[in-house]
Scaffold this active site. Structure first.
Site, mmCIF file in Angstrom:
data_model
loop_
_atom_site.group_PDB
_atom_site.id
_atom_site.type_symbol
_atom_site.label_atom_id
_atom_site.label_comp_id
_atom_site.label_asym_id
_atom_site.label_seq_id
_atom_site.Cartn_x
_atom_site.Cartn_y
_atom_site.Cartn_z
ATOM 1 N N LYS A 232 0.807 -1.223 0.000
ATOM 2 C CA LYS A 232 0.000 0.000 0.000
ATOM 3 C C LYS A 232 0.843 1.279 0.000
ATOM 4 C CE LYS A 232 -3.507 -0.807 -0.596
ATOM 5 N NZ LYS A 232 -3.967 -1.456 -1.874
ATOM 6 N N GLY A 233 2.101 1.123 -0.350
ATOM 7 C CA GLY A 233 2.976 2.299 -0.376
ATOM 8 C C GLY A 233 2.866 3.096 -1.669
ATOM 9 N N LYS B 162 -6.799 1.107 -6.617
ATOM 10 C CA LYS B 162 -5.750 2.053 -6.208
ATOM 11 C C LYS B 162 -6.380 3.426 -6.035
ATOM 12 C CE LYS B 162 -2.915 -1.275 -6.841
ATOM 13 N NZ LYS B 162 -2.362 -2.015 -5.710
HETATM 14 N N1 LIG Z 1 -0.914 7.428 -9.433
HETATM 15 C C1 LIG Z 1 -1.552 6.748 -8.512
HETATM 16 N N2 LIG Z 1 -2.780 6.280 -8.753
HETATM 17 C C2 LIG Z 1 -3.436 5.578 -7.812
HETATM 18 N N3 LIG Z 1 -2.915 5.269 -6.613
HETATM 19 C C3 LIG Z 1 -1.692 5.715 -6.329
HETATM 20 C C4 LIG Z 1 -0.956 6.453 -7.266
HETATM 21 N N4 LIG Z 1 0.221 6.764 -6.712
HETATM 22 C C5 LIG Z 1 0.224 6.243 -5.506
HETATM 23 N N5 LIG Z 1 -0.926 5.606 -5.259
HETATM 24 C C6 LIG Z 1 -1.247 4.957 -4.009
HETATM 25 O O1 LIG Z 1 -0.934 3.589 -4.156
HETATM 26 C C7 LIG Z 1 -1.628 2.938 -3.117
HETATM 27 C C8 LIG Z 1 -1.616 1.471 -3.378
HETATM 28 O O2 LIG Z 1 -0.317 1.054 -3.123
HETATM 29 P P1 LIG Z 1 0.287 -0.237 -3.776
HETATM 30 O O3 LIG Z 1 0.160 -0.177 -5.231
HETATM 31 O O4 LIG Z 1 1.646 -0.412 -3.237
HETATM 32 O O5 LIG Z 1 -0.695 -1.301 -3.189
HETATM 33 S S1 LIG Z 1 -0.426 -2.840 -3.161
HETATM 34 O O6 LIG Z 1 0.420 -3.145 -2.006
HETATM 35 O O7 LIG Z 1 0.178 -3.210 -4.418
HETATM 36 O O8 LIG Z 1 -1.785 -3.401 -3.000
HETATM 37 C C9 LIG Z 1 -2.985 3.584 -3.126
HETATM 38 O O9 LIG Z 1 -3.485 3.500 -1.836
HETATM 39 P P2 LIG Z 1 -5.002 3.839 -1.478
HETATM 40 O O10 LIG Z 1 -5.173 5.296 -1.752
HETATM 41 O O11 LIG Z 1 -5.152 3.532 -0.055
HETATM 42 O O12 LIG Z 1 -5.853 2.987 -2.349
HETATM 43 C C10 LIG Z 1 -2.692 4.988 -3.603
HETATM 44 O O13 LIG Z 1 -2.803 5.934 -2.577
#
Ligand SMILES: Nc1ncnc2c1ncn2[C@@H]1O[C@H](COP(=O)(O)OS(=O)(=O)O)[C@@H](OP(=O)(O)O)[C@H]1O
Length: 480
Positions: free
Chosen positions: A237-238, A443
């Site tokens: 979730k990073g 995401k």
């Molecule tokens: N460009 C862009 N678009 C959408 N989301 C973005 C982006 N950059 C960073 N994030 C943040 O990525 C979070 C999900 O992290 P991960 O991809 O590492 O999640 S996972 O561990 O693979 O499930 C996700 O977390 P949440 O907001 O809690 O859904 C996003 O905050």
């Protein structure tokens, strides 16, 4: 025109006797001297000289053809055949051998051209197929469960370790092409969930044909499958998916679309299996993968080190409190009946004792996990990317990543736009597409409202760990 093979059809013209033409012996000598061929099977051109003697017996077309060195039809050959039966002694006749298996020159030319085109077409098709397969997948919005939590066992003391690696699922034998379309889809996995990795036929992003040659699987001119030189090891979730998809825009980066979970779940499958998951790369291209659970899985550092002590490691870190809420939100989206965030946070709400055995809390103690990695890798081999800056300034963060990977800074501001509806930066042209694209629905979820007191308690809890982490990395991520 070569020698005739076994004749399919022989048409004997009536013998030409010595009274109307040269004796057989005279013909032989004459033809030999003209053609330099000692055998008695001459080509039509050789016989042109003697045409006057047989002209009455040949059609006009055939005569013309013989004169110009061609046969009297498709695959026909004219031969001198010896006749010794007549009283005059040796006589000769003109025979016409028709070989049905010798196509005419024009036809053969066309056939050759057709075959050449077919070979060329097959070559182009195969080349394209090879290249297409090595093009990073289009799973930008299909996250394939991207970054779902690893299968973590949280001990009483709060340490996070893997459960025994899952053996590869029994599968029907698949053709390489079909296997190319297989991707790993991480099913919902969290402390309250069933942890599974499913192979589904979805997009051409992850798994390709199996090869028996480890470490350098050469596939002709389309590059080779190499073990990754760089891995995004965390954190869940990073923003790991965003980083990987942004990086894939770079022409020198090739990445597995889905999360292989090799070092934490599938290690028993062996390095060859892992390598086989990788996309083909050409010289100078970097092979990458991302599996966010690696960062918190004890055994992984040693295993990656055993694969390559030079591996470059990337960790996308995010405010541990927001990260925990994001983690919880993901679980909630799949299991709406789970207890509240607040109740899961505490061992005892009255005393305010945090439950560090809850993986959502445990994962955010970055300093502790980093200590384990530093036993194997020097700090300069690990890059920490700010999850917050990846949203506020993706190009700036990507600049650092490209430098770290030794790549030319190709991904810049012009690759991103801010999508107001999504509330996140998106790519103008993701890899493999010319259309603007944002990450998928999983995401950027809306987080539930959490009791501010609980949030504050968690901030207090993480503060010393964050300070330690800033100290270790030499970076202040500004979470306090
Ligand atoms: N460009 C862009 N678009 C959408 N989301 C973005 C982006 N950059 C960073 N994030 C943040 O990525 C979070 C999900 O992290 P991960 O991809 O590492 O999640 S996972 O561990 O693979 O499930 C996700 O977390 P949440 O907001 O809690 O859904 C996003 O905050």
């Amino acid at each position: 025109m070569g020698k005739p093979g076994p004749s399919r059809r022989l048409v004997n013209y009536p013998p030409v006797g010595p009274t109307v033409g040269p004796t057989f012996q005279a013909l032989v000598v004459k033809i030999q001297s003209l053609t330099g061929k000692k055998n008695k099977a001459w080509g039509v051109g050789d016989l042109a000289f003697f045409l006057p003697h047989w002209s009455k017996r040949l059609s006009d077309t055939c005569q013309n053809n013989v004169r110009s060195g061609r046969g009297c039809g498709g695959g026909q050959r004219l031969l001198l055949v010896k006749h010794e039966s007549l009283a005059h002694g040796m006589e000769c006749s003109l025979s016409w051998y028709h070989s049905e298996f010798t196509p005419p020159a024009a036809f053969r030319k066309k056939l050759l051209l057709l075959l050449t085109m077919l070979v060329l077409w097959l070559y182009i098709f195969y080349s394209c197929a090879g290249l297409c397969l090595s093009v990073p997948g289009l799973g930008f919005s299909k996250d394939g469960g991207g970054g779902e939590p690893g299968r973590l066992k949280v001990s009483a003391g709060g340490s996070v370790s893997e459960l025994s690696p899952q053996p590869r699922r029994q599968q029907e034998p698949l053709l390489p092409a079909a296997r190319e379309r297989l991707v790993f889809r991480s099913a919902s996995r969290d402390l309250l969930q069933d942890d599974r990795v499913e192979l589904t036929e979805e997009s051409p992003t992850a798994v390709s044909g199996h090869s028996s040659k480890p470490f350098e699987i050469n596939l002709g001119g389309y590059g080779a499958k190499k073990l990754p030189q760089a891995i995004i090891i965390g954190v869940k979730k990073g923003g790991t998916r965003a980083l990987l998809e942004f990086l894939r825009v770079h022409p020198d980066v090739r990445a597995v679309g889905a999360e292989p979970h090799f070092f934490d779940r599938h290690y028993a499958n062996g390095m060859e299996w892992y390598q086989d998951l990788m996309p083909r790369t050409l010289d100078g291209q970097i092979t990458m993968e991302k599996t966010p659970s690696y960062f918190v899985t004890k055994e992984v550092a040693a295993r990656i080190y055993a694969m390559s002590k030079d591996a470059k490691l990337i960790v996308v870190v995010r405010d541990p409190v927001t990260r925990a809420i994001s983690d919880y939100t993901q679980t909630l989206s799949k299991k709406p009946d789970i207890p509240s965030f607040e109740s899961l946070t505490f061992k005892n709400r009255t005393t305010g004792l945090i439950d560090t055995s809850w993986s959502a809390i445990q994962i955010g103690i970055y300093a502790k996990h980093l200590e384990n990695w530093l036993q194997y890798f020097p700090m300069h081999q690990i890059l920490f990317v700010s999850g917050e800056r990846l949203i506020s300034d993706p190009a700036g963060e990507l600049g650092k990543v490209q430098d770290f990977l030794g790549l030319k800074r190709i991904i810049t501001d012009k690759h991103f736009y801010f999508n107001k509806t999504k509330g996140f930066p998106c790519l103008k042209k993701p890899e493999g597409s010319s259309k603007p694209h944002c990450l998928g629905k999983t995401k950027g979820r809306t987080h539930p409202n959490i009791d501010p007191e609980v949030v504050q308690r968690l901030r207090d809890f993480y503060r010393p760990f964050n300070m330690k982490f800033y100290q270790m990395t030499g970076q202040n991520f500004g979470w306090d």
